[in-house]
Design an enzyme around this catalytic site. Structure first.
Site, PDB file in Angstrom:
ATOM      1  N   LYS A   1       1.021  30.982 -21.374  1.00  0.00           N
ATOM      2  CA  LYS A   1       1.291  32.210 -22.133  1.00  0.00           C
ATOM      3  C   LYS A   1       0.774  32.036 -23.551  1.00  0.00           C
ATOM      4  O   LYS A   1       0.890  30.944 -24.129  1.00  0.00           O
ATOM      5  CB  LYS A   1       2.803  32.462 -22.127  1.00  0.00           C
ATOM      6  CG  LYS A   1       3.248  33.761 -22.768  1.00  0.00           C
ATOM      7  CD  LYS A   1       4.769  33.885 -22.689  1.00  0.00           C
ATOM      8  CE  LYS A   1       5.284  35.165 -23.306  1.00  0.00           C
ATOM      9  NZ  LYS A   1       6.767  35.228 -23.290  1.00  0.00           N
TER      10      LYS A   1
ATOM     11  N   SER B   1       8.296  39.626 -21.345  1.00  0.00           N
ATOM     12  CA  SER B   1       7.027  39.663 -22.048  1.00  0.00           C
ATOM     13  C   SER B   1       5.943  38.832 -21.377  1.00  0.00           C
ATOM     14  O   SER B   1       4.766  39.033 -21.655  1.00  0.00           O
ATOM     15  CB  SER B   1       7.219  39.154 -23.484  1.00  0.00           C
ATOM     16  OG  SER B   1       7.618  37.794 -23.458  1.00  0.00           O
TER      17      SER B   1
ATOM     18  N   SER C   1      12.120  36.862 -20.458  1.00  0.00           N
ATOM     19  CA  SER C   1      10.664  36.992 -20.346  1.00  0.00           C
ATOM     20  C   SER C   1       9.982  36.094 -19.321  1.00  0.00           C
ATOM     21  O   SER C   1       8.777  36.238 -19.090  1.00  0.00           O
ATOM     22  CB  SER C   1      10.014  36.753 -21.701  1.00  0.00           C
ATOM     23  OG  SER C   1      10.132  37.909 -22.473  1.00  0.00           O
TER      24      SER C   1
HETATM   25  N1  GLN Z   1      12.617  41.841 -23.291  1.00  0.00           N
HETATM   26  C1  GLN Z   1      13.396  41.082 -24.222  1.00  0.00           C
HETATM   27  C2  GLN Z   1      12.970  41.449 -25.623  1.00  0.00           C
HETATM   28  O1  GLN Z   1      12.196  42.317 -25.762  1.00  0.00           O
HETATM   29  C3  GLN Z   1      13.235  39.614 -23.976  1.00  0.00           C
HETATM   30  C4  GLN Z   1      11.907  39.124 -24.381  1.00  0.00           C
HETATM   31  C5  GLN Z   1      11.762  37.638 -24.214  1.00  0.00           C
HETATM   32  O2  GLN Z   1      12.497  36.994 -23.470  1.00  0.00           O
HETATM   33  N2  GLN Z   1      10.828  37.081 -24.938  1.00  0.00           N
HETATM   34  O3  GLN Z   1      13.399  40.875 -26.564  1.00  0.00           O
END
Ligand code: GLN
Length: 476
Positions: free
Chosen positions: A69, A144, A168
């Protein structure tokens, strides 16, 4: 070995990382040929899916390639975290996880797409355009870490690393039909990870099955003197075998399984998995996490933005990536941040700065910290009676691109079920448990701290019993 004979043994859609390692070990293919096979698959399918922000053409190891990532710093390879503000930033060092992959002989095949600074649940917040779901390109891969999850499910990487702050790794794995682990906080080094919310961020693996996931976890986990929040694993990672779950106590938290907004098809698949667990010998009982689910999301959206507002202060036009000049230093910083950050990071910076401001600190940030302790205690109480808790990972299957993009609150609800255990620092494993409307449904397994081996054992047994095919139907 010629190209045609490589493609006859390497079907990147089906090959697991463990099988790929076997091919290399038995000298049926070289690491370079393996790398090339995944690059060819990417050349064919990535123009449509956009899993990768950049590919590495030259193999840099002789093992099974891994995709990272783009929040994971890689020496000599641009690292943008999906943001324009980091465009052109090429780290002079490797993150610990990248270094450990290299040390294990895994070539880095590319950097995968992510919501900007890992803020989002659909990968639509990437400044470089969205990733599409390999099961249905009209739909999102989750976020994400949608790039890593989609790359694994489309056969563009045998396995990948993601990062998980509030879901994420788990949620995109659910939406793309992969196995994904968010490890116990403190088991994997955050050194060299572009920070979002430091008390929550954890790096973890995404793979085609539980054994691959456990294997990749074993390569990256453990104490790192460059990250003082890391610890040595209390026991070595065990690759799971067998289907027996006798003696295992599985708790079904009512609130995580009956929350508003869970699609009926998701509930059906999860209940089938719970019944299967029972038939494999597990004891199943109901439990409660009332305040964790009621307040988890609200608490996360104070603490994570508060930490993000502080972490993102470093992007000032001086040290990294983008700079937009101005008449004064202040104007240069303002312009750089205005042009460089997209809407979601700006929204989080404002939320976080507000929650931390004098006069509001106790009411918002301070209160959220107390609620976080309550959430951790509720989970600890549940683990006095159970070894593993189960629920859906995501309330819905993959949704359409654009469906939630205009409504941040609807998007935040995607993580309703993953966030509470993240707040408590606990590990969580997503295991595909079936299809609903032709799209993957993910089962979330949550355990106490350092219970990864139990999660792997449970996930592996269920995976064998469920027999989910991780290759998207339209690519078979
Ligand atoms: N969707 C969550 C956020 O927007 C978690 C994102 C993540 O785990 N990086 O913060």
């Amino acid at each position: 070995m010629g190209v045609s004979s490589v493609s006859s043994v390497v079907d990147t859609l089906r090959l697991t990382a463990e099988e790929a390692a076997g091919l290399v070990e038995r000298k049926e293919v070289t690491g370079a040929e393996l790398h090339r096979a995944y690059l060819d698959a990417a050349a064919e399918r990535d123009p449509e899916l956009h899993c990768y922000l950049r590919l590495v053409d030259e193999p840099n190891g002789d093992g099974v390639p891994v995709a990272l990532k783009d929040v994971i710093s890689t020496h000599g390879i641009e690292t943008t975290a999906g943001s324009k503000i980091l465009a052109g930033y090429v780290p002079q060092f490797d993150s610990t996880v990248a270094a450990r992959c290299k040390a294990a002989g895994l070539p880095i095949i590319g950097k995968t797409n992510t919501d900007e600074f890992a803020m989002g649940s659909s990968t639509e917040n990437s400044a470089y355009g969205p990733t599409r779901n390999p099961w249905d390109p009209e739909r999102v891969p989750g976020g994400s870490g949608g790039g890593s999850a989609a790359a694994v499910s489309a056969g563009l990487a045998p396995w990948a690393l993601g990062s998980d702050t509030g879901g994420s790794i788990k949620q995109p794995s659910a939406l793309c039909g992969n196995v994904g682990l968010r490890p116990t906080y403190g088991t994997v080094s955050r050194y060299g990870i572009v920070a979002f919310a430091s008390s929550l961020d954890q790096v973890g693996p995404v793979a085609k099955n539980v054994r691959d996931c456990a294997l990749l976890y074993s390569l990256i986990a453990g104490r790192d003197e460059r990250d003082s929040t890391t610890v040595e694993l209390p026991e070595p990672v065990r690759l799971p075998e067998g289907e027996d779950l006798s003696g295992l106590r599985i708790g079904v938290p009512k609130e995580l399984n009956e929350a508003e907004g869970i699609e009926p098809g998701v509930t059906t698949a999860v209940q089938n998995a719970i019944e299967l667990a029972r038939s494999l010998g597990a004891e199943v009982g109901e439990c409660e996490l009332p305040r964790s689910v009621e307040y988890g999301l609200a608490c996360y959206y104070l603490i994570a933005p508060a930490e993000a507002s502080s972490n993102l202060a470093r992007y000032d036009g001086v040290r990294y990536g983008l700079r937009v000049d101005g008449e004064s230093y202040r104007e240069m910083v303002e312009r750089t941040r205005d042009v460089g950050f997209g809407d979601e990071p700006k929204r989080r910076i404002m939320l976080g700065t507000y929650a931390l401001s004098a006069g509001y600190f106790d009411a918002f940030y301070g209160q959220a910290q107390k609620v976080r302790t309550v959430i951790a205690r509720e989970h600890a109480a549940a683990f006095e009676r159970f070894d593993v808790l189960v629920s859906p990972t995501s309330p819905t299957v993959a949704f359409k691109l654009g469906e939630k993009a205009a409504n941040p609150l609807a998007m935040y609800l995607s993580d309703l079920l993953t966030i509470p255990s993240c707040m408590a620092g606990l590990p969580g494993l997503n295991v595909p448990c079936g299809l609903s409307e032709g799209l993957p449904v993910g089962l979330q397994l949550i355990g106490p701290q350092f219970s990864e081996n139990t999660l792997f054992r449970t996930g592996h047994a269920l995976e064998q019993a469920i027999g989910f095919d991780p290759v998207p139907e339209r690519l078979r």
